[in-house]
Design a protein around this motif. Structure first.
Motif, PDB file in Angstrom:
ATOM      1  N   MET A  51       0.840  -1.188   0.000  1.00  0.00           N
ATOM      2  CA  MET A  51       0.000   0.000   0.000  1.00  0.00           C
ATOM      3  C   MET A  51       0.885   1.251   0.000  1.00  0.00           C
ATOM      4  O   MET A  51       2.063   1.207   0.354  1.00  0.00           O
ATOM      5  CB  MET A  51      -0.900  -0.004   1.235  1.00  0.00           C
ATOM      6  CG  MET A  51      -1.846  -1.188   1.312  1.00  0.00           C
ATOM      7  SD  MET A  51      -3.114  -1.159   0.029  1.00  0.00           S
ATOM      8  CE  MET A  51      -4.133   0.205   0.602  1.00  0.00           C
ATOM      9  N   ALA A  52       0.312   2.373  -0.397  1.00  0.00           N
ATOM     10  CA  ALA A  52       1.081   3.616  -0.456  1.00  0.00           C
ATOM     11  C   ALA A  52       1.677   3.963   0.907  1.00  0.00           C
ATOM     12  O   ALA A  52       2.811   4.435   1.003  1.00  0.00           O
ATOM     13  CB  ALA A  52       0.198   4.750  -0.968  1.00  0.00           C
ATOM     14  N   ALA A  53       0.903   3.743   1.953  1.00  0.00           N
ATOM     15  CA  ALA A  53       1.388   3.967   3.323  1.00  0.00           C
ATOM     16  C   ALA A  53       1.426   2.627   4.042  1.00  0.00           C
ATOM     17  O   ALA A  53       0.546   1.783   3.862  1.00  0.00           O
ATOM     18  CB  ALA A  53       0.475   4.939   4.068  1.00  0.00           C
ATOM     19  N   ARG A  54       2.432   2.421   4.887  1.00  0.00           N
ATOM     20  CA  ARG A  54       2.555   1.151   5.606  1.00  0.00           C
ATOM     21  C   ARG A  54       1.304   0.847   6.416  1.00  0.00           C
ATOM     22  O   ARG A  54       0.840  -0.299   6.459  1.00  0.00           O
ATOM     23  CB  ARG A  54       3.778   1.186   6.529  1.00  0.00           C
ATOM     24  CG  ARG A  54       5.115   1.091   5.808  1.00  0.00           C
ATOM     25  CD  ARG A  54       6.266   1.080   6.795  1.00  0.00           C
ATOM     26  NE  ARG A  54       7.560   1.039   6.137  1.00  0.00           N
ATOM     27  CZ  ARG A  54       8.228  -0.075   5.836  1.00  0.00           C
ATOM     28  NH1 ARG A  54       7.717  -1.241   6.163  1.00  0.00           N
ATOM     29  NH2 ARG A  54       9.400  -0.016   5.241  1.00  0.00           N
ATOM     30  N   THR A  55       0.742   1.846   7.068  1.00  0.00           N
ATOM     31  CA  THR A  55      -0.435   1.631   7.910  1.00  0.00           C
ATOM     32  C   THR A  55      -1.740   1.675   7.123  1.00  0.00           C
ATOM     33  O   THR A  55      -2.819   1.638   7.708  1.00  0.00           O
ATOM     34  CB  THR A  55      -0.482   2.672   9.042  1.00  0.00           C
ATOM     35  OG1 THR A  55      -0.533   3.988   8.463  1.00  0.00           O
ATOM     36  CG2 THR A  55       0.740   2.561   9.942  1.00  0.00           C
ATOM     37  N   GLY A  56      -1.643   1.746   5.802  1.00  0.00           N
ATOM     38  CA  GLY A  56      -2.837   1.842   4.976  1.00  0.00           C
ATOM     39  C   GLY A  56      -3.523   0.515   4.729  1.00  0.00           C
ATOM     40  O   GLY A  56      -4.576   0.477   4.085  1.00  0.00           O
ATOM     41  N   SER A  57      -2.950  -0.576   5.212  1.00  0.00           N
ATOM     42  CA  SER A  57      -3.555  -1.887   5.016  1.00  0.00           C
ATOM     43  C   SER A  57      -4.771  -2.065   5.919  1.00  0.00           C
ATOM     44  O   SER A  57      -5.009  -1.287   6.840  1.00  0.00           O
ATOM     45  CB  SER A  57      -2.527  -2.987   5.288  1.00  0.00           C
ATOM     46  OG  SER A  57      -1.921  -2.782   6.548  1.00  0.00           O
ATOM     47  N   ARG A  58      -5.528  -3.118   5.650  1.00  0.00           N
ATOM     48  CA  ARG A  58      -6.701  -3.442   6.463  1.00  0.00           C
ATOM     49  C   ARG A  58      -6.306  -4.402   7.580  1.00  0.00           C
ATOM     50  O   ARG A  58      -5.264  -5.063   7.521  1.00  0.00           O
ATOM     51  CB  ARG A  58      -7.786  -4.053   5.589  1.00  0.00           C
ATOM     52  CG  ARG A  58      -8.270  -3.130   4.492  1.00  0.00           C
ATOM     53  CD  ARG A  58      -9.094  -3.861   3.445  1.00  0.00           C
ATOM     54  NE  ARG A  58     -10.402  -4.253   3.946  1.00  0.00           N
ATOM     55  CZ  ARG A  58     -11.257  -5.006   3.250  1.00  0.00           C
ATOM     56  NH1 ARG A  58     -10.919  -5.457   2.048  1.00  0.00           N
ATOM     57  NH2 ARG A  58     -12.436  -5.322   3.766  1.00  0.00           N
ATOM     58  N   LEU A  71     -11.376  -3.616  10.173  1.00  0.00           N
ATOM     59  CA  LEU A  71     -10.779  -2.363  10.635  1.00  0.00           C
ATOM     60  C   LEU A  71      -9.653  -1.943   9.706  1.00  0.00           C
ATOM     61  O   LEU A  71      -9.277  -2.666   8.789  1.00  0.00           O
ATOM     62  CB  LEU A  71     -10.227  -2.539  12.060  1.00  0.00           C
ATOM     63  CG  LEU A  71     -11.205  -3.036  13.134  1.00  0.00           C
ATOM     64  CD1 LEU A  71     -10.448  -3.448  14.386  1.00  0.00           C
ATOM     65  CD2 LEU A  71     -12.236  -1.953  13.451  1.00  0.00           C
ATOM     66  N   ALA A  72      -9.110  -0.764   9.964  1.00  0.00           N
ATOM     67  CA  ALA A  72      -7.878  -0.323   9.315  1.00  0.00           C
ATOM     68  C   ALA A  72      -6.714  -0.590  10.264  1.00  0.00           C
ATOM     69  O   ALA A  72      -6.868  -0.522  11.487  1.00  0.00           O
ATOM     70  CB  ALA A  72      -7.953   1.169   8.993  1.00  0.00           C
ATOM     71  N   PHE A  73      -5.540  -0.888   9.708  1.00  0.00           N
ATOM     72  CA  PHE A  73      -4.402  -1.220  10.564  1.00  0.00           C
ATOM     73  C   PHE A  73      -4.051  -0.064  11.482  1.00  0.00           C
ATOM     74  O   PHE A  73      -3.600  -0.272  12.615  1.00  0.00           O
ATOM     75  CB  PHE A  73      -3.182  -1.625   9.729  1.00  0.00           C
ATOM     76  CG  PHE A  73      -2.118  -2.290  10.550  1.00  0.00           C
ATOM     77  CD1 PHE A  73      -2.159  -3.649  10.796  1.00  0.00           C
ATOM     78  CD2 PHE A  73      -1.088  -1.546  11.111  1.00  0.00           C
ATOM     79  CE1 PHE A  73      -1.197  -4.269  11.584  1.00  0.00           C
ATOM     80  CE2 PHE A  73      -0.109  -2.154  11.889  1.00  0.00           C
ATOM     81  CZ  PHE A  73      -0.171  -3.518  12.126  1.00  0.00           C
ATOM     82  N   ARG A  74      -4.260   1.153  11.022  1.00  0.00           N
ATOM     83  CA  ARG A  74      -3.919   2.309  11.852  1.00  0.00           C
ATOM     84  C   ARG A  74      -4.779   2.387  13.123  1.00  0.00           C
ATOM     85  O   ARG A  74      -4.493   3.170  14.020  1.00  0.00           O
ATOM     86  CB  ARG A  74      -4.046   3.598  11.041  1.00  0.00           C
ATOM     87  CG  ARG A  74      -5.442   3.890  10.515  1.00  0.00           C
ATOM     88  CD  ARG A  74      -5.478   5.223   9.770  1.00  0.00           C
ATOM     89  NE  ARG A  74      -4.626   5.196   8.605  1.00  0.00           N
ATOM     90  CZ  ARG A  74      -5.033   4.872   7.371  1.00  0.00           C
ATOM     91  NH1 ARG A  74      -6.311   4.522   7.173  1.00  0.00           N
ATOM     92  NH2 ARG A  74      -4.209   4.899   6.356  1.00  0.00           N
ATOM     93  N   GLU A  75      -5.826   1.566  13.204  1.00  0.00           N
ATOM     94  CA  GLU A  75      -6.668   1.512  14.402  1.00  0.00           C
ATOM     95  C   GLU A  75      -6.145   0.520  15.440  1.00  0.00           C
ATOM     96  O   GLU A  75      -6.793   0.290  16.454  1.00  0.00           O
ATOM     97  CB  GLU A  75      -8.092   1.115  14.017  1.00  0.00           C
ATOM     98  CG  GLU A  75      -8.805   2.095  13.088  1.00  0.00           C
ATOM     99  CD  GLU A  75     -10.196   1.625  12.717  1.00  0.00           C
ATOM    100  OE1 GLU A  75     -11.123   1.830  13.532  1.00  0.00           O
ATOM    101  OE2 GLU A  75     -10.357   1.050  11.621  1.00  0.00           O
ATOM    102  N   LEU A  76      -4.969  -0.063  15.209  1.00  0.00           N
ATOM    103  CA  LEU A  76      -4.444  -1.095  16.095  1.00  0.00           C
ATOM    104  C   LEU A  76      -4.364  -0.635  17.545  1.00  0.00           C
ATOM    105  O   LEU A  76      -4.668  -1.411  18.470  1.00  0.00           O
ATOM    106  CB  LEU A  76      -3.058  -1.541  15.609  1.00  0.00           C
ATOM    107  CG  LEU A  76      -2.342  -2.574  16.480  1.00  0.00           C
ATOM    108  CD1 LEU A  76      -3.108  -3.893  16.507  1.00  0.00           C
ATOM    109  CD2 LEU A  76      -0.911  -2.788  15.986  1.00  0.00           C
ATOM    110  N   ALA A  77      -3.968   0.605  17.785  1.00  0.00           N
ATOM    111  CA  ALA A  77      -3.792   1.076  19.163  1.00  0.00           C
ATOM    112  C   ALA A  77      -5.082   0.916  19.971  1.00  0.00           C
ATOM    113  O   ALA A  77      -5.020   0.658  21.186  1.00  0.00           O
ATOM    114  CB  ALA A  77      -3.331   2.536  19.171  1.00  0.00           C
TER     115      ALA A  77
END
Length: 344
Positions: A20-27, A39-45
């Motif tokens: 993905m364009a951004a590392r955290t842009g994955s699902r 969810l989106a990976f950036r929601e991991l926290a």
């Protein structure tokens, strides 16, 4: 269980060919005991709590694919370095029109190596210079066989984790590819701790299982290091009631191999050929962050052991229906450990 129990049909277009364009842009698919959450990976926290511990593999992928020729005959040869065994020695897989016998000299650009022997499917090579220097100058990043393009500049950056520091792997610990520095900082601010292990992923990770009866399969050995500070961090997490979250199957295998029947984890260095299948009793890891794995693979067997066979089948069917991206550059799952994965 049998090999055919871990088969599934995957549309080819779901095999991710680029990041993905951004590392955290994955699902991120959160696989819980009774439900799935997209969810989106950036929601991991938001899925972790203060006092949890993320354990990550800090191995760095070598430029392990070397293209060259046999000295004298000019016959084409391709080497995939499996392991560096000394400053100037390595073990490698070789592809050539004719088997390279001991004494044959191979040229890879300006690098030169002599075949000194063979062990099973691997060849022993002795280089005329430090192996790491030769590989860095002449080698290419060894992308997995299901990625259909040669490694480029983008892959040189994105097929390494942002915390890679110990050179030695021929494949990336792909669950770690989703993290960037900003997300790691966000997790630290939220009270989530991080610790590192090293497991140098070998070419055996791509070898197919060739036996139907899984009891007959033998894993390739891989080197690992569990530092004292990581062992202390795991014990401290246990003491405060936090959860140990393995980032990737390599981190999980390192922790479980190092435990060796002792839940009071201690620093250790060694080799592991631990083959985890349903029925395995996990000693250390509470949650697993991982990508989606190949059909009939040892990694699919591992996640089935961790989260439950039926739960993983349901999660993979959901992921295919929802068009998740699979394998190294694909999306991720967060798995909760099943109390009785075999029964599941």
């Amino acid at each position: 269980m049998r090999l055919s129990d871990f088969d599934f049909q995957l549309p080819a277009e779901l095999i991710a060919q680029h990041p993905m364009a951004a590392r955290t842009g994955s699902r991120l698919l959160h696989v819980r005991a009774d439900s799935l959450a997209d969810l989106a990976f950036r929601e991991l926290a938001g899925l972790l709590a203060p006092g949890d511990l993320l354990v990550m593999n800090d191995t760095r992928v070598l430029r392990a694919r070397l293209l060259g020729e046999k000295e004298g005959t000019g016959g084409a040869v391709e080497a995939l370095v499996e392991r560096i065994t000394g400053e100037r020695s390595a073990v490698a897989q070789l592809r050539a029109s004719k088997t390279a016998r001991p004494g044959v000299v191979l040229r890879f650009g300006s690098a030169r190596a002599t075949v000194t022997g063979r062990h099973d499917e691997f060849f022993l090579l002795e280089f005329d210079e430090p192996v790491l220097e030769a590989m860095e100058r002449e080698g290419r990043l060894p992308l997995p066989p299901y990625i259909g393009h040669a490694a480029g500049a983008d892959d040189d950056e994105r097929y390494q984790t942002v915390f890679a520091r110990e050179p030695g792997a021929v494949a990336a610990p792909t669950a770690g590819l989703h993290f960037d520095d900003a997300l790691l900082a966000q997790l630290r601010t939220a009270g989530v701790e991080t610790a590192f292990v090293t497991l140098h992923v070998g070419a055996g990770t791509f070898q197919p299982v060739r036996v139907e009866d899984l009891r007959e399969h033998r894993m390739h050995s891989e080197r690992y290091v569990l530092p004292e500070e990581t062992a202390l961090a795991v014990r401290a997490t246990r003491a405060r009631g936090g959860r140990v979250v393995a980032v990737g199957t390599t981190s999980l295998r390192t922790l479980e191999a190092a435990a060796a029947g002792d839940v009071h984890l201690r620093a250790t260095t060694g080799e592991t050929n631990l083959f985890i299948t349903p029925g395995y009793r996990f000693k250390v890891v509470d949650r697993l962050l991982t990508n989606f794995h190949l059909p009939r693979s040892t990694l699919l067997m591992l996640v089935s052991a961790f989260a439950g066979v039926q739960r993983i089948r349901h999660a993979y069917a959901h992921a295919i229906a929802q068009r998740y991206r699979f394998f190294s550059y694909g999306d991720a799952m967060l798995l909760e450990r099943c109390a009785d994965a075999l029964a599941e």
